[in-house]
Design a protein around this motif. Structure first.
Motif, PDB file in Angstrom:
ATOM      1  N   HIS A  95       9.377   1.948   8.216  1.00  0.00           N
ATOM      2  CA  HIS A  95       8.892   0.589   7.954  1.00  0.00           C
ATOM      3  C   HIS A  95       7.375   0.520   8.171  1.00  0.00           C
ATOM      4  CE1 HIS A  95       9.406  -3.975   8.961  1.00  0.00           C
ATOM      5  NE2 HIS A  95       8.760  -3.782   7.857  1.00  0.00           N
ATOM      6  N   LEU A  96       6.903   1.114   9.246  1.00  0.00           N
ATOM      7  CA  LEU A  96       5.470   1.148   9.526  1.00  0.00           C
ATOM      8  C   LEU A  96       4.733   2.016   8.511  1.00  0.00           C
ATOM      9  CD1 LEU A  96       3.309   0.190  11.560  1.00  0.00           C
ATOM     10  CD2 LEU A  96       3.688   2.310  12.803  1.00  0.00           C
ATOM     11  N   LEU A  97       5.345   3.114   8.098  1.00  0.00           N
ATOM     12  CA  LEU A  97       4.744   4.004   7.102  1.00  0.00           C
ATOM     13  C   LEU A  97       4.522   3.270   5.784  1.00  0.00           C
ATOM     14  CD1 LEU A  97       3.898   6.946   6.340  1.00  0.00           C
ATOM     15  CD2 LEU A  97       6.228   7.202   5.484  1.00  0.00           C
ATOM     16  N   VAL A  98       5.518   2.547   5.330  1.00  0.00           N
ATOM     17  CA  VAL A  98       5.404   1.808   4.070  1.00  0.00           C
ATOM     18  C   VAL A  98       4.358   0.700   4.192  1.00  0.00           C
ATOM     19  CG1 VAL A  98       6.652   0.259   2.511  1.00  0.00           C
ATOM     20  CG2 VAL A  98       7.724   2.352   3.303  1.00  0.00           C
ATOM     21  N   CYS A  99       4.328   0.054   5.340  1.00  0.00           N
ATOM     22  CA  CYS A  99       3.338  -1.003   5.562  1.00  0.00           C
ATOM     23  C   CYS A  99       1.919  -0.441   5.471  1.00  0.00           C
ATOM     24  CB  CYS A  99       3.587  -1.637   6.928  1.00  0.00           C
ATOM     25  SG  CYS A  99       2.388  -2.892   7.362  1.00  0.00           S
ATOM     26  N   HIS A 100       1.665   0.679   6.126  1.00  0.00           N
ATOM     27  CA  HIS A 100       0.320   1.266   6.088  1.00  0.00           C
ATOM     28  C   HIS A 100      -0.001   1.883   4.729  1.00  0.00           C
ATOM     29  CE1 HIS A 100      -1.197   0.455  10.022  1.00  0.00           C
ATOM     30  NE2 HIS A 100      -0.065   0.835  10.562  1.00  0.00           N
ATOM     31  N   ALA A 101       0.999   2.384   4.031  1.00  0.00           N
ATOM     32  CA  ALA A 101       0.760   2.893   2.676  1.00  0.00           C
ATOM     33  C   ALA A 101       0.344   1.749   1.758  1.00  0.00           C
ATOM     34  CB  ALA A 101       2.005   3.588   2.145  1.00  0.00           C
ATOM     35  N   ALA A 102       0.986   0.603   1.903  1.00  0.00           N
ATOM     36  CA  ALA A 102       0.609  -0.575   1.110  1.00  0.00           C
ATOM     37  C   ALA A 102      -0.800  -1.022   1.472  1.00  0.00           C
ATOM     38  CB  ALA A 102       1.605  -1.710   1.337  1.00  0.00           C
ATOM     39  N   ASN A 103      -1.106  -1.032   2.773  1.00  0.00           N
ATOM     40  CA  ASN A 103      -2.442  -1.438   3.207  1.00  0.00           C
ATOM     41  C   ASN A 103      -3.495  -0.459   2.696  1.00  0.00           C
ATOM     42  OD1 ASN A 103      -4.290  -3.133   4.562  1.00  0.00           O
ATOM     43  ND2 ASN A 103      -4.310  -1.742   6.308  1.00  0.00           N
ATOM     44  N   GLU A 104      -3.203   0.839   2.757  1.00  0.00           N
ATOM     45  CA  GLU A 104      -4.150   1.853   2.270  1.00  0.00           C
ATOM     46  C   GLU A 104      -4.435   1.646   0.783  1.00  0.00           C
ATOM     47  OE1 GLU A 104      -6.603   5.269   2.679  1.00  0.00           O
ATOM     48  OE2 GLU A 104      -5.527   4.179   4.242  1.00  0.00           O
ATOM     49  N   THR A 105      -3.392   1.375   0.026  1.00  0.00           N
ATOM     50  CA  THR A 105      -3.540   1.169  -1.412  1.00  0.00           C
ATOM     51  C   THR A 105      -4.438  -0.026  -1.710  1.00  0.00           C
ATOM     52  OG1 THR A 105      -1.344   2.095  -1.754  1.00  0.00           O
ATOM     53  CG2 THR A 105      -2.256   0.781  -3.549  1.00  0.00           C
ATOM     54  N   VAL A 106      -4.168  -1.132  -1.061  1.00  0.00           N
ATOM     55  CA  VAL A 106      -4.951  -2.350  -1.322  1.00  0.00           C
ATOM     56  C   VAL A 106      -6.386  -2.190  -0.811  1.00  0.00           C
ATOM     57  CG1 VAL A 106      -5.088  -4.839  -0.924  1.00  0.00           C
ATOM     58  CG2 VAL A 106      -2.883  -3.777  -1.271  1.00  0.00           C
ATOM     59  N   GLN A 107      -6.547  -1.544   0.339  1.00  0.00           N
ATOM     60  CA  GLN A 107      -7.901  -1.358   0.880  1.00  0.00           C
ATOM     61  C   GLN A 107      -8.725  -0.417  -0.001  1.00  0.00           C
ATOM     62  OE1 GLN A 107      -9.235  -3.144   3.188  1.00  0.00           O
ATOM     63  NE2 GLN A 107      -7.422  -4.060   4.092  1.00  0.00           N
ATOM     64  N   LEU A 108      -8.105   0.620  -0.545  1.00  0.00           N
ATOM     65  CA  LEU A 108      -8.831   1.508  -1.454  1.00  0.00           C
ATOM     66  C   LEU A 108      -9.242   0.769  -2.725  1.00  0.00           C
ATOM     67  CD1 LEU A 108      -6.851   4.844  -1.034  1.00  0.00           C
ATOM     68  CD2 LEU A 108      -9.219   4.393  -0.339  1.00  0.00           C
ATOM     69  N   TYR A 109      -8.380  -0.103  -3.191  1.00  0.00           N
ATOM     70  CA  TYR A 109      -8.737  -0.921  -4.357  1.00  0.00           C
ATOM     71  C   TYR A 109      -9.928  -1.829  -4.028  1.00  0.00           C
ATOM     72  CZ  TYR A 109      -8.558  -4.601  -7.851  1.00  0.00           C
ATOM     73  OH  TYR A 109      -8.897  -5.506  -8.821  1.00  0.00           O
TER      74      TYR A 109
ATOM     75  N   TRP B 293       9.106  -4.897  15.380  1.00  0.00           N
ATOM     76  CA  TRP B 293       8.187  -6.038  15.349  1.00  0.00           C
ATOM     77  C   TRP B 293       6.750  -5.641  15.043  1.00  0.00           C
ATOM     78  CZ3 TRP B 293      10.218 -10.371  14.390  1.00  0.00           C
ATOM     79  CH2 TRP B 293      11.512 -10.641  14.818  1.00  0.00           C
ATOM     80  N   GLY B 294       6.337  -4.429  15.384  1.00  0.00           N
ATOM     81  CA  GLY B 294       4.992  -3.967  15.046  1.00  0.00           C
ATOM     82  C   GLY B 294       4.749  -3.995  13.540  1.00  0.00           C
ATOM     83  N   PRO B 295       5.596  -3.341  12.751  1.00  0.00           N
ATOM     84  CA  PRO B 295       5.402  -3.386  11.303  1.00  0.00           C
ATOM     85  C   PRO B 295       5.569  -4.784  10.708  1.00  0.00           C
ATOM     86  CG  PRO B 295       6.832  -1.568  11.884  1.00  0.00           C
ATOM     87  CD  PRO B 295       6.606  -2.341  13.134  1.00  0.00           C
ATOM     88  N   VAL B 296       6.475  -5.574  11.281  1.00  0.00           N
ATOM     89  CA  VAL B 296       6.671  -6.930  10.740  1.00  0.00           C
ATOM     90  C   VAL B 296       5.363  -7.710  10.792  1.00  0.00           C
ATOM     91  CG1 VAL B 296       7.769  -9.162  11.192  1.00  0.00           C
ATOM     92  CG2 VAL B 296       9.144  -7.082  11.165  1.00  0.00           C
ATOM     93  N   PHE B 297       4.701  -7.687  11.938  1.00  0.00           N
ATOM     94  CA  PHE B 297       3.441  -8.426  12.059  1.00  0.00           C
ATOM     95  C   PHE B 297       2.285  -7.684  11.398  1.00  0.00           C
ATOM     96  CE2 PHE B 297       5.854 -10.404  15.540  1.00  0.00           C
ATOM     97  CZ  PHE B 297       5.773 -11.705  15.091  1.00  0.00           C
ATOM     98  N   ASN B 298       2.402  -6.375  11.285  1.00  0.00           N
ATOM     99  CA  ASN B 298       1.348  -5.578  10.652  1.00  0.00           C
ATOM    100  C   ASN B 298       1.260  -5.849   9.156  1.00  0.00           C
ATOM    101  OD1 ASN B 298      -0.734  -3.763  11.219  1.00  0.00           O
ATOM    102  ND2 ASN B 298       0.448  -2.071  10.387  1.00  0.00           N
ATOM    103  N   TRP B 299       2.325  -6.386   8.555  1.00  0.00           N
ATOM    104  CA  TRP B 299       2.295  -6.714   7.121  1.00  0.00           C
ATOM    105  C   TRP B 299       1.247  -7.774   6.815  1.00  0.00           C
ATOM    106  CZ3 TRP B 299       3.722  -4.421   2.881  1.00  0.00           C
ATOM    107  CH2 TRP B 299       4.710  -3.448   2.939  1.00  0.00           C
ATOM    108  N   SER B 300       0.742  -8.465   7.823  1.00  0.00           N
ATOM    109  CA  SER B 300      -0.313  -9.458   7.571  1.00  0.00           C
ATOM    110  C   SER B 300      -1.579  -8.790   7.035  1.00  0.00           C
ATOM    111  CB  SER B 300      -0.618 -10.259   8.841  1.00  0.00           C
ATOM    112  OG  SER B 300      -1.124  -9.410   9.846  1.00  0.00           O
ATOM    113  N   LEU B 301      -1.829  -7.530   7.377  1.00  0.00           N
ATOM    114  CA  LEU B 301      -3.028  -6.837   6.903  1.00  0.00           C
ATOM    115  C   LEU B 301      -3.011  -6.595   5.392  1.00  0.00           C
ATOM    116  CD1 LEU B 301      -3.475  -4.290   9.815  1.00  0.00           C
ATOM    117  CD2 LEU B 301      -4.777  -6.375   9.407  1.00  0.00           C
ATOM    118  N   PRO B 302      -1.972  -5.948   4.832  1.00  0.00           N
ATOM    119  CA  PRO B 302      -1.993  -5.763   3.377  1.00  0.00           C
ATOM    120  C   PRO B 302      -1.846  -7.072   2.607  1.00  0.00           C
ATOM    121  CG  PRO B 302       0.002  -4.801   4.313  1.00  0.00           C
ATOM    122  CD  PRO B 302      -0.869  -5.200   5.447  1.00  0.00           C
ATOM    123  N   ILE B 303      -1.148  -8.041   3.187  1.00  0.00           N
ATOM    124  CA  ILE B 303      -1.024  -9.339   2.508  1.00  0.00           C
ATOM    125  C   ILE B 303      -2.386 -10.010   2.428  1.00  0.00           C
ATOM    126  CG2 ILE B 303      -0.059 -11.660   2.714  1.00  0.00           C
ATOM    127  CD1 ILE B 303       2.503 -10.293   3.837  1.00  0.00           C
TER     128      ILE B 303
END
Length: 143
Positions: free
Chosen positions: A103-117, A52-62
């Motif tokens: 799942h959490l790793l992929v979520c934060h990798a996506a967030n890192e990518t978008v935040q760097l952009y 559930w942590g990564p599920v709700f954490n996907w709100s950040l990169p979205i």
């Protein structure tokens, strides 16, 4: 004696209902049920925060992805830099924690990518704004 029209429809219902049950049996065969049961009891299954942590954490990169449509002047450089650090830190956490939380790793990798952009958009906007200010001051000195 005339045939009851309701009987005709009830036969259709029974036929489609039995087809539905056979399709359900196909979907819920023992192998799939065993996989579902194993996932439910897993240390990273839906009964844990590892799920559930990564599920709700996907709100950040979205949210960051949605913000890419906004002008770069609206970006907070400080907050974006903090989010980059946060995602980098938690990517390492997701890799090191046992059981490994991919799942959490992929979520934060996506967030890192978008935040760097977003950070690159903010830096480019700051540089462009600084050049415009310098040009404006040079034009004012000439007058």
């Amino acid at each position: 004696m005339k045939a009851n029209p309701c009987c005709k429809y009830s036969q259709l219902g029974k036929k489609s209902l039995s087809q539905g049950f056979s399709q359900a049996k196909l979907f819920l065969d023992p192998w799939r049920m065993e996989m579902l049961r194993a996932f439910m009891k897993s240390p990273i299954g839906p009964k844990t925060t590892h799920f559930w942590g990564p599920v709700f954490n996907w709100s950040l990169p979205i949210a960051a992805f949605v913000d890419t449509k906004k002008p770069p002047e609206m970006i907070s450089g400080n907050m974006t830099a903090v989010m980059c650090g946060y995602s980098a830190l938690f990517m390492r956490f997701a890799w090191m924690v046992q059981p490994r939380n991919l799942h959490l790793l992929v979520c934060h990798a996506a967030n890192e990518t978008v935040q760097l952009y977003q950070l690159s958009r903010w830096i480019n906007a700051q540089q462009k704004s600084q050049k415009n200010d310098e040009t404006e001051t040079l034009n004012n000195k000439d007058d």
